[in-house]
Design an enzyme around this catalytic site. Structure first.
Site, mmCIF file in Angstrom:
data_model
loop_
_atom_site.group_PDB
_atom_site.id
_atom_site.type_symbol
_atom_site.label_atom_id
_atom_site.label_comp_id
_atom_site.label_asym_id
_atom_site.label_seq_id
_atom_site.Cartn_x
_atom_site.Cartn_y
_atom_site.Cartn_z
ATOM 1 N N ASN A 1 57.997 28.093 40.400
ATOM 2 C CA ASN A 1 57.823 28.542 39.515
ATOM 3 C C ASN A 1 58.355 29.395 39.133
ATOM 4 O O ASN A 1 59.458 29.010 39.825
ATOM 5 C CB ASN A 1 56.333 29.229 39.405
ATOM 6 C CG ASN A 1 55.863 30.172 40.481
ATOM 7 O OD1 ASN A 1 56.986 31.429 40.166
ATOM 8 N ND2 ASN A 1 55.024 29.834 41.105
ATOM 9 N N LYS B 1 64.304 12.278 52.921
ATOM 10 C CA LYS B 1 64.668 12.922 51.047
ATOM 11 C C LYS B 1 63.478 11.250 50.850
ATOM 12 O O LYS B 1 64.276 10.346 51.122
ATOM 13 C CB LYS B 1 66.478 12.422 51.153
ATOM 14 C CG LYS B 1 66.594 12.951 49.913
ATOM 15 C CD LYS B 1 67.009 13.205 49.378
ATOM 16 C CE LYS B 1 67.836 12.624 47.714
ATOM 17 N NZ LYS B 1 69.229 12.798 47.728
ATOM 18 N N PRO C 1 46.409 28.282 50.117
ATOM 19 C CA PRO C 1 45.557 29.442 50.644
ATOM 20 C C PRO C 1 45.854 31.371 49.865
ATOM 21 O O PRO C 1 46.787 31.030 49.143
ATOM 22 C CB PRO C 1 45.543 30.848 51.780
ATOM 23 C CG PRO C 1 47.240 29.398 52.529
ATOM 24 C CD PRO C 1 47.469 28.598 51.968
ATOM 25 N N ASP C 2 43.891 31.884 49.126
ATOM 26 C CA ASP C 2 44.373 32.509 48.431
ATOM 27 C C ASP C 2 44.659 33.828 48.883
ATOM 28 O O ASP C 2 44.141 34.666 49.629
ATOM 29 C CB ASP C 2 43.283 32.630 47.339
ATOM 30 C CG ASP C 2 43.785 33.381 46.183
ATOM 31 O OD1 ASP C 2 43.800 34.366 46.543
ATOM 32 O OD2 ASP C 2 43.385 33.350 44.948
ATOM 33 N N ILE C 3 46.013 34.226 49.128
ATOM 34 C CA ILE C 3 46.458 35.433 49.633
ATOM 35 C C ILE C 3 45.485 36.858 49.518
ATOM 36 O O ILE C 3 44.824 37.321 50.289
ATOM 37 C CB ILE C 3 48.329 35.402 49.728
ATOM 38 C CG1 ILE C 3 48.013 34.054 50.324
ATOM 39 C CG2 ILE C 3 47.992 36.727 50.338
ATOM 40 C CD1 ILE C 3 50.047 34.080 50.108
ATOM 41 N N PHE D 1 47.430 40.813 40.627
ATOM 42 C CA PHE D 1 48.215 40.793 39.279
ATOM 43 C C PHE D 1 47.135 39.430 39.101
ATOM 44 O O PHE D 1 46.645 38.441 39.480
ATOM 45 C CB PHE D 1 49.455 40.274 39.140
ATOM 46 C CG PHE D 1 50.332 41.555 39.036
ATOM 47 C CD1 PHE D 1 50.497 42.504 40.792
ATOM 48 C CD2 PHE D 1 51.063 41.461 37.922
ATOM 49 C CE1 PHE D 1 51.018 43.632 40.134
ATOM 50 C CE2 PHE D 1 51.644 42.641 37.884
ATOM 51 C CZ PHE D 1 51.865 43.295 39.551
ATOM 52 N N LYS E 1 38.727 38.094 37.021
ATOM 53 C CA LYS E 1 39.766 37.488 37.953
ATOM 54 C C LYS E 1 39.305 38.674 39.102
ATOM 55 O O LYS E 1 39.012 38.340 40.308
ATOM 56 C CB LYS E 1 40.700 37.431 37.657
ATOM 57 C CG LYS E 1 41.848 36.950 38.706
ATOM 58 C CD LYS E 1 43.179 36.193 38.454
ATOM 59 C CE LYS E 1 43.094 34.760 37.496
ATOM 60 N NZ LYS E 1 44.028 34.352 37.551
HETATM 61 O O1 C5P Z 1 44.233 32.768 40.362
HETATM 62 P P1 C5P Z 1 45.816 33.318 40.057
HETATM 63 O O2 C5P Z 1 46.829 32.506 40.857
HETATM 64 O O3 C5P Z 1 45.493 34.165 38.696
HETATM 65 O O4 C5P Z 1 45.844 35.097 40.908
HETATM 66 C C1 C5P Z 1 47.149 35.842 41.175
HETATM 67 C C2 C5P Z 1 45.901 37.045 42.045
HETATM 68 O O5 C5P Z 1 46.073 36.092 42.844
HETATM 69 C C3 C5P Z 1 47.990 37.289 41.755
HETATM 70 O O6 C5P Z 1 48.378 38.967 42.416
HETATM 71 C C4 C5P Z 1 48.278 36.967 42.868
HETATM 72 O O7 C5P Z 1 49.723 37.416 43.772
HETATM 73 C C5 C5P Z 1 46.977 36.320 44.131
HETATM 74 N N1 C5P Z 1 48.018 34.970 44.459
HETATM 75 C C6 C5P Z 1 47.746 35.066 45.467
HETATM 76 N N2 C5P Z 1 47.626 33.885 46.636
HETATM 77 C C7 C5P Z 1 47.270 32.800 45.735
HETATM 78 C C8 C5P Z 1 47.820 32.626 43.799
HETATM 79 C C9 C5P Z 1 47.665 33.363 43.833
HETATM 80 O O8 C5P Z 1 47.654 35.908 46.475
HETATM 81 N N3 C5P Z 1 46.774 31.374 46.523
#
Ligand code: C5P
Length: 406
Positions: free
Chosen positions: A209, A287, A305-307, A325, A339
């Protein structure tokens, strides 16, 4: 106290310059070393001799003076200071600072410096209210320059209004608090995520991104400046490594999650990374070839995973303050409030990343800080600021909340 602090005092040409010998005296009483630079107009209001007498140093006043250049270059003057203080700061010097004009020693030192700058404006109320002055101040504040005053009162020109330079004790107090802020997070551990992640499609291609890492890196630098022992876990970026920060470079969201886990325990976690929401379920080992007649590949994605949510739910390893953020393109604040709850974090910094605003890759950011105060959601709208200034403000807010380990 200001023991050992080195202040470069830049005196520009306003009637309030007559207060500067007193300012020098008060700063020195508190232990600071003060070196003075006088603009040509400034020297109409206060003599080099008086400033030299109170500072017990030479007074610098002309960029092109060979003596000055051979003894002390303009770059060295600003390098040798901990803080540059412009008092009084006229509308003219503020305009030059905003435009980056360097046509005398004072403005050249201001353009050449990498140190913090404070300004104490002083001017007639009409000049203060002029749209140009206000725009210049907004530009300077956006760059992280701090303003002291002005105050309301009688002016030398006989008018009443805003524009009077703050009184000497107030300027000294502002300088005191500037230095007092130093190392307010000493003994605290901070973890910051930054940049994009790269999710492999095959050994040469990836999904990514537009995140530059500017904001996250600036936050790590600001926390480290306040004395926090800071680990920056960053995806691929071109940003320089911030000083005094442990940098861990990762590629994918899963690498980032592991690196964050290793960085615990921490008191503070700021997740500024633009983590890819999905990765390719099974990246190809070689490739992927295109060929005549062969079908275009189909990518199957799985969620990463959502960190942030993981850190916020890490039980007794949870950092005391977890900040996320929210990059939004519409309903910025409402989405960010939701959020904060969904992620389980304490604060959310919401920013508008619609293409018209130019946040991604740009140097400025318009953010709203969403926090909780006495069980109520509190939304602070910050002005448009440089990413560095957003970082400083956020670090200051974190320090206000957590403080140093005593
Ligand atoms: O869900 P979204 O991507 O909008 O959330 C944004 C926040 O979540 C940011 O703080 C981003 O660093 C964190 N994030 C994360 N791991 C992910 C997706 C988002 O830590 N897989």
């Amino acid at each position: 106290m200001l023991d050992g602090k080195r202040i470069l005092l830049i005196v520009s040409g306003g009637i309030a310059a007559y207060k500067t010998p007193e300012l020098v005296r008060r700063l020195r009483e508190r232990g600071a070393t003060v070196r003075c630079v006088l603009t040509r107009a400034g020297s109409q209001f206060v003599t080099p001799l008086s400033l030299s007498a109170v500072s017990e140093d030479k007074v610098y006043d002309d960029l092109f003076s060979l003596t000055v250049e051979s003894e002390m270059g303009h770059i060295q003057l600003s390098r040798d200071a901990d803080l540059l203080l412009v008092a009084p700061a006229t509308a003219n010097i503020l305009a030059k600072m905003a435009a980056g004009i360097a046509d005398d020693l004072a403005t050249t030192a201001l353009l050449a410096t990498d140190k913090r700058v404070m300004v104490a404006p002083a001017m007639n109320v009409r000049m203060w209210e002029h749209a140009a002055t206000q725009a210049n101040l907004a530009t300077l504040e956006g760059r992280g320059i701090e303003r002291i005053g002005p105050v309301e009162g009688d002016m030398a020109c006989g008018e009443w209004g805003f524009g009077r330079m703050s009184d000497v004790p107030d300027i000294v107090a502002a300088v005191d608090s500037f230095f007092g802020r130093g190392r307010r997070l000493a003994g605290r551990r901070a973890l910051v995520t930054s940049g994009p992640t790269h999710e492999a499609i095959d050994p040469v291609r990836y999904l990514a991104n537009r995140s530059s890492g500017k904001q996250g890196h600036a936050i790590a630098a600001a926390l480290a400046r306040l004395g926090a022992e800071t680990t920056l876990v960053t995806g691929p970026t071109h940003e320089p490594e911030p000083p005094s920060v442990t940098v861990v470079r990762v590629e994918s969201a899963r690498d980032m999650r592991r690196a964050c886990d290793k960085a615990l325990p921490a008191d503070i976690a700021v997740c500024a990374a633009a983590v890819a929401d999905w990765r390719v379920a099974e990246p190809a080992g070689a490739k992927i070839k295109k060929g005549k007649g062969s079908a275009s590949p189909t990518l199957t994605l799985v969620e990463n995973p959502d960190i942030l949510a993981t850190l916020a739910a890490s039980g007794n390893r949870r950092p005391r303050l977890v900040v996320g953020f929210a990059a939004e393109t519409d309903d910025v604040v409402a989405n960010a409030i939701a959020k904060r709850v969904a992620k389980g974090c304490d604060w959310i910094v919401a920013n508008d990343v619609s293409p018209a605003v130019g946040t991604f890759g740009g140097d400025a950011n318009t953010v709203h800080l969403i926090a909780m105060a006495n069980g109520e959601v509190e939304v602070e709208d910050w002005p448009r600021l440089s990413k560095q200034a957003v970082a400083e403000r956020l670090a200051d807010r974190i320090a206000d909340t957590l403080g140093a380990v005593s």
